[in-house]
Structure formats: C-alpha cells, structure tokens
Design a protein around this motif. Structure first.
Motif, PDB file in Angstrom:
ATOM      1  N   LEU A  86       0.851  -1.186   0.000  1.00 53.79           N
ATOM      2  CA  LEU A  86       0.000   0.000   0.000  1.00 53.79           C
ATOM      3  C   LEU A  86       0.885   1.233   0.000  1.00 53.79           C
ATOM      4  O   LEU A  86       1.780   1.362   0.840  1.00 53.79           O
ATOM      5  CB  LEU A  86      -0.923   0.024   1.220  1.00 53.79           C
ATOM      6  N   ILE A  87       0.641   2.126  -0.925  1.00 50.95           N
ATOM      7  CA  ILE A  87       1.391   3.383  -1.003  1.00 50.95           C
ATOM      8  C   ILE A  87       0.408   4.506  -0.684  1.00 50.95           C
ATOM      9  O   ILE A  87      -0.568   4.718  -1.406  1.00 50.95           O
ATOM     10  CB  ILE A  87       2.016   3.561  -2.393  1.00 50.95           C
ATOM     11  N   ILE A  88       0.677   5.201   0.423  1.00 53.15           N
ATOM     12  CA  ILE A  88      -0.274   6.178   0.965  1.00 53.15           C
ATOM     13  C   ILE A  88       0.489   7.428   1.361  1.00 53.15           C
ATOM     14  O   ILE A  88       1.603   7.345   1.892  1.00 53.15           O
ATOM     15  CB  ILE A  88      -1.000   5.597   2.210  1.00 53.15           C
ATOM     16  N   HIS A  89      -0.102   8.587   1.113  1.00 51.64           N
ATOM     17  CA  HIS A  89       0.512   9.835   1.546  1.00 51.64           C
ATOM     18  C   HIS A  89      -0.021  10.179   2.935  1.00 51.64           C
ATOM     19  O   HIS A  89      -1.225  10.339   3.118  1.00 51.64           O
ATOM     20  CB  HIS A  89       0.186  10.965   0.559  1.00 51.64           C
ATOM     21  N   LYS A 116       2.726  -4.682   2.783  1.00 50.84           N
ATOM     22  CA  LYS A 116       3.630  -3.625   3.225  1.00 50.84           C
ATOM     23  C   LYS A 116       2.892  -2.304   3.116  1.00 50.84           C
ATOM     24  O   LYS A 116       1.992  -2.151   2.286  1.00 50.84           O
ATOM     25  CB  LYS A 116       4.882  -3.619   2.340  1.00 50.84           C
ATOM     26  N   VAL A 117       3.265  -1.337   3.935  1.00 48.41           N
ATOM     27  CA  VAL A 117       2.716   0.016   3.836  1.00 48.41           C
ATOM     28  C   VAL A 117       3.871   0.988   3.643  1.00 48.41           C
ATOM     29  O   VAL A 117       4.814   1.010   4.447  1.00 48.41           O
ATOM     30  CB  VAL A 117       1.896   0.405   5.089  1.00 48.41           C
ATOM     31  N   THR A 118       3.820   1.771   2.597  1.00 48.95           N
ATOM     32  CA  THR A 118       4.849   2.772   2.304  1.00 48.95           C
ATOM     33  C   THR A 118       4.233   4.154   2.388  1.00 48.95           C
ATOM     34  O   THR A 118       3.178   4.412   1.786  1.00 48.95           O
ATOM     35  CB  THR A 118       5.439   2.556   0.901  1.00 48.95           C
ATOM     36  N   ASP A 119       4.870   5.036   3.133  1.00 47.27           N
ATOM     37  CA  ASP A 119       4.364   6.393   3.340  1.00 47.27           C
ATOM     38  C   ASP A 119       5.150   7.362   2.458  1.00 47.27           C
ATOM     39  O   ASP A 119       6.330   7.620   2.702  1.00 47.27           O
ATOM     40  CB  ASP A 119       4.498   6.785   4.815  1.00 47.27           C
ATOM     41  N   THR A 120       4.507   7.922   1.448  1.00 44.81           N
ATOM     42  CA  THR A 120       5.195   8.851   0.543  1.00 44.81           C
ATOM     43  C   THR A 120       5.481  10.192   1.208  1.00 44.81           C
ATOM     44  O   THR A 120       6.353  10.925   0.742  1.00 44.81           O
ATOM     45  CB  THR A 120       4.367   9.081  -0.735  1.00 44.81           C
ATOM     46  N   LEU A 121       4.764  10.522   2.279  1.00 43.82           N
ATOM     47  CA  LEU A 121       5.082  11.750   2.995  1.00 43.82           C
ATOM     48  C   LEU A 121       6.456  11.637   3.639  1.00 43.82           C
ATOM     49  O   LEU A 121       7.269  12.567   3.569  1.00 43.82           O
ATOM     50  CB  LEU A 121       4.019  12.048   4.049  1.00 43.82           C
ATOM     51  N   LEU A 122       6.752  10.493   4.249  1.00 42.12           N
ATOM     52  CA  LEU A 122       8.069  10.285   4.847  1.00 42.12           C
ATOM     53  C   LEU A 122       9.154  10.254   3.764  1.00 42.12           C
ATOM     54  O   LEU A 122      10.250  10.798   3.956  1.00 42.12           O
ATOM     55  CB  LEU A 122       8.087   8.985   5.641  1.00 42.12           C
ATOM     56  N   MET A 123       8.848   9.646   2.625  1.00 42.71           N
ATOM     57  CA  MET A 123       9.799   9.629   1.513  1.00 42.71           C
ATOM     58  C   MET A 123      10.130  11.046   1.072  1.00 42.71           C
ATOM     59  O   MET A 123      11.287  11.411   0.871  1.00 42.71           O
ATOM     60  CB  MET A 123       9.220   8.855   0.320  1.00 42.71           C
ATOM     61  N   ALA A 132       7.710  22.198   1.863  1.00 39.50           N
ATOM     62  CA  ALA A 132       6.333  21.715   1.941  1.00 39.50           C
ATOM     63  C   ALA A 132       6.236  20.406   1.163  1.00 39.50           C
ATOM     64  O   ALA A 132       6.712  20.313   0.032  1.00 39.50           O
ATOM     65  CB  ALA A 132       5.377  22.751   1.365  1.00 39.50           C
ATOM     66  N   ASN A 133       5.626  19.388   1.762  1.00 36.78           N
ATOM     67  CA  ASN A 133       5.554  18.083   1.119  1.00 36.78           C
ATOM     68  C   ASN A 133       4.142  17.516   1.111  1.00 36.78           C
ATOM     69  O   ASN A 133       3.949  16.297   1.112  1.00 36.78           O
ATOM     70  CB  ASN A 133       6.511  17.104   1.810  1.00 36.78           C
ATOM     71  N   SER A 134       3.149  18.403   1.098  1.00 38.84           N
ATOM     72  CA  SER A 134       1.781  17.941   0.897  1.00 38.84           C
ATOM     73  C   SER A 134       1.661  17.382  -0.520  1.00 38.84           C
ATOM     74  O   SER A 134       2.538  17.592  -1.371  1.00 38.84           O
ATOM     75  CB  SER A 134       0.795  19.096   1.076  1.00 38.84           C
ATOM     76  N   LEU A 135       0.566  16.687  -0.794  1.00 37.59           N
ATOM     77  CA  LEU A 135       0.378  16.138  -2.142  1.00 37.59           C
ATOM     78  C   LEU A 135       0.321  17.256  -3.175  1.00 37.59           C
ATOM     79  O   LEU A 135       0.916  17.144  -4.262  1.00 37.59           O
ATOM     80  CB  LEU A 135      -0.898  15.289  -2.188  1.00 37.59           C
ATOM     81  N   ASP A 136      -0.349  18.348  -2.852  1.00 38.87           N
ATOM     82  CA  ASP A 136      -0.403  19.487  -3.777  1.00 38.87           C
ATOM     83  C   ASP A 136       0.989  20.066  -4.017  1.00 38.87           C
ATOM     84  O   ASP A 136       1.346  20.397  -5.153  1.00 38.87           O
ATOM     85  CB  ASP A 136      -1.326  20.583  -3.228  1.00 38.87           C
ATOM     86  N   ALA A 137       1.793  20.198  -2.954  1.00 37.52           N
ATOM     87  CA  ALA A 137       3.142  20.743  -3.094  1.00 37.52           C
ATOM     88  C   ALA A 137       4.003  19.836  -3.959  1.00 37.52           C
ATOM     89  O   ALA A 137       4.783  20.307  -4.804  1.00 37.52           O
ATOM     90  CB  ALA A 137       3.779  20.929  -1.721  1.00 37.52           C
ATOM     91  N   LEU A 138       3.873  18.521  -3.789  1.00 41.33           N
ATOM     92  CA  LEU A 138       4.650  17.585  -4.598  1.00 41.33           C
ATOM     93  C   LEU A 138       4.202  17.609  -6.054  1.00 41.33           C
ATOM     94  O   LEU A 138       5.022  17.475  -6.966  1.00 41.33           O
ATOM     95  CB  LEU A 138       4.526  16.172  -4.034  1.00 41.33           C
ATOM     96  N   CYS A 139       2.907  17.780  -6.267  1.00 44.86           N
ATOM     97  CA  CYS A 139       2.412  17.901  -7.642  1.00 44.86           C
ATOM     98  C   CYS A 139       3.058  19.102  -8.331  1.00 44.86           C
ATOM     99  O   CYS A 139       3.494  19.014  -9.491  1.00 44.86           O
ATOM    100  CB  CYS A 139       0.897  18.035  -7.660  1.00 44.86           C
ATOM    101  N   ARG A 140       3.138  20.225  -7.635  1.00 46.96           N
ATOM    102  CA  ARG A 140       3.765  21.409  -8.227  1.00 46.96           C
ATOM    103  C   ARG A 140       5.252  21.170  -8.468  1.00 46.96           C
ATOM    104  O   ARG A 140       5.773  21.510  -9.539  1.00 46.96           O
ATOM    105  CB  ARG A 140       3.571  22.621  -7.302  1.00 46.96           C
ATOM    106  N   ARG A 141       5.935  20.583  -7.495  1.00 48.39           N
ATOM    107  CA  ARG A 141       7.379  20.392  -7.598  1.00 48.39           C
ATOM    108  C   ARG A 141       7.737  19.398  -8.697  1.00 48.39           C
ATOM    109  O   ARG A 141       8.732  19.569  -9.410  1.00 48.39           O
ATOM    110  CB  ARG A 141       7.925  19.901  -6.253  1.00 48.39           C
ATOM    111  N   LEU A 142       6.927  18.359  -8.853  1.00 49.70           N
ATOM    112  CA  LEU A 142       7.232  17.301  -9.809  1.00 49.70           C
ATOM    113  C   LEU A 142       6.455  17.445 -11.113  1.00 49.70           C
ATOM    114  O   LEU A 142       6.460  16.546 -11.947  1.00 49.70           O
ATOM    115  CB  LEU A 142       6.940  15.936  -9.172  1.00 49.70           C
TER     116      LEU A 142
END
Length: 244
Positions: A86-89, A116-123, A132-142
């Motif tokens: 499971l990949i979860i933010h 397994k559980v993987t946390d993309t926020l920790l990544m 900033a590592n919210s999902l919105d912030a990562l969308c902008r950065r990537l």
C-alpha cells in the motif's frame, strides 16, 4: 510487484473518537505499470459529517445516506489490498481509519492484510527536507497536473499520488529509464575492464601566442591579488619553460 495507491476521505480527523470513512479510492500498479484496476467506494459513515471535512471533500450527509456501510464492503476492500504494498501519503492517518473500520468487522489490521505500507510523505521529507511536502506541493514540484482538483476525492488523489510516486522513484533502483512503450531508453550493459596502458596519448604543446596570452592572464590575476599568487613561486616562467 503489486502496489496499491490508496487514499481515503473521512467525517473528521480522529478515528479514535468515532470519525468514520466516507470514501476509499485504490489504484493498482504492477511492475511500475498502472493496470487499470481500481476500487472506488462511497460509504455511509452512520454518523453526521464534520462541516470542515465536508468543505474539503464535498460529500454531504444526504449524498452518503443511501451508500453501503463499511461492513457491507469490508471484504471487497480486503480482497483488493490483500498482499499488496500500500502506497499512501501520510499513511498513519489513512491506516488509522482503516484499522478502526477493520476492527469493527473483526478482520485484523491493515498491516496484516497488506504486504507492506509505504508512506510517501516520509519519503518526500527525506528527499526535500525543510520544504512543503503535501500532495499538492509535490504535484507542483514534480510537475504533476492537479488543476482539476477542486475537491479532495479519494480516487482522484490516489491517481495523483501514483504519478507523484513514479516521479519520486524514477531511477532510484536502476540507471535504466523506461520509455512509454515498455522499452528502455538506455540498455543495461556490463563494461569489461580496459587496460589503459596500451594507449599512447598525444601531448600538444602551446604555441608562442597561446603562451603569451596565458602569461597575460596570469599577470592580471597577480596584479588583482596584490602579488600574492602562489604559482609564481612554484612554476617556471614561459621563457624558462621553453628553454628547458
């Protein structure tokens, strides 16, 4: 490897105080390829929603009133995530709610059901510390397009997370970059050891004009430093080098 990108929406922030799931979105990926298999469920939480939460996801009590209760879809969720990574933010939040719902149905914990559980926020925090590592912030950065995200939706957010994760991990395990057709842009090869002693390298001497230009440049540096350049003490002047 089977991976599931998972996101949830809830009635509030505290699973331990009775808040419940109202939406689950899951997207399947195998061997870094999205399979097209998804699980998307709206759930009757059997309680009123928090107004602030409703402003975030837009799922009103009236909309959820005729949706199935979690107990009615619990086995469907278990079957979809069983054995997968499971990949979860911000995984602690979603897993906390899933654990609470599974406990009510006596189905065990999420970590026991999934592989397994993987946390993309920790990544992301490890990769981009102090940012900033919210999902919105990562969308902008990537450069993941999230302009269509007016409300938080579990399936929509799971899809955005899939794109973010693929970009976060591209090249992490291999130097081979996959193209869109399933091939590789660079073929993995093993290089044999090379004996460089068999090569004779040509040495090109500078012309008088090049020596003069180089000396002029050094003189300018010497002047700018107030005569403190060190190479004057260890290097011969061009005329001496030529004489040798």
């Amino acid at each position: 490897m089977r991976q599931i990108f998972l996101d949830t929406e809830t009635t509030g922030l505290e699973a331990n105080n009775g808040d419940r799931l109202v939406e689950i979105g899951c997207i399947e990926m195998e061997n870094r390829r999205l399979t097209g298999n998804t699980l998307h469920l709206y759930i009757n939480p059997e309680r009123k929603g928090n107004e602030e939460a409703i402003r975030v996801h837009g799922l009103t009590d009236d909309f959820l009133a005729d949706k199935p209760k979690f107990g009615e879809v619990a086995q469907q969720v278990v079957d979809f995530i069983r054995g997968a990574e499971l990949i979860i933010h911000n995984a602690a939040f979603d897993v906390g709610f899933l654990d609470a719902e599974f406990a009510r149905c006596k189905l065990g914990k999420t970590a026991q059901i999934a592989g397994k559980v993987t946390d993309t926020l920790l990544m992301a925090r490890e990769m981009y510390p102090g940012k900033a590592n919210s999902l919105d912030a990562l969308c902008r950065r990537l450069e993941v397009d999230n302009t269509h995200r007016t409300f938080h939706g579990a399936l929509l957010d799971a899809g955005l997370l899939a794109e973010v994760y693929i970009r976060l991990t591209r090249g992490q395990d291999s130097l081979v970059i996959h193209d869109d057709e399933g091939g590789t842009g660079v073929q993995a090869t093993s290089a044999a050891a090379v004996d460089f002693s068999q090569f004779t390298l040509a040495v090109l001497d500078p012309t008088p004009e090049e020596l003069a230009a180089h000396e002029a440049q050094l003189a300018d540096l010497d002047k700018a430093s107030g005569g403190k350049t060190l190479w004057r003490a260890v290097l011969p002047k061009p005329a001496e080098a030529v004489a040798q």
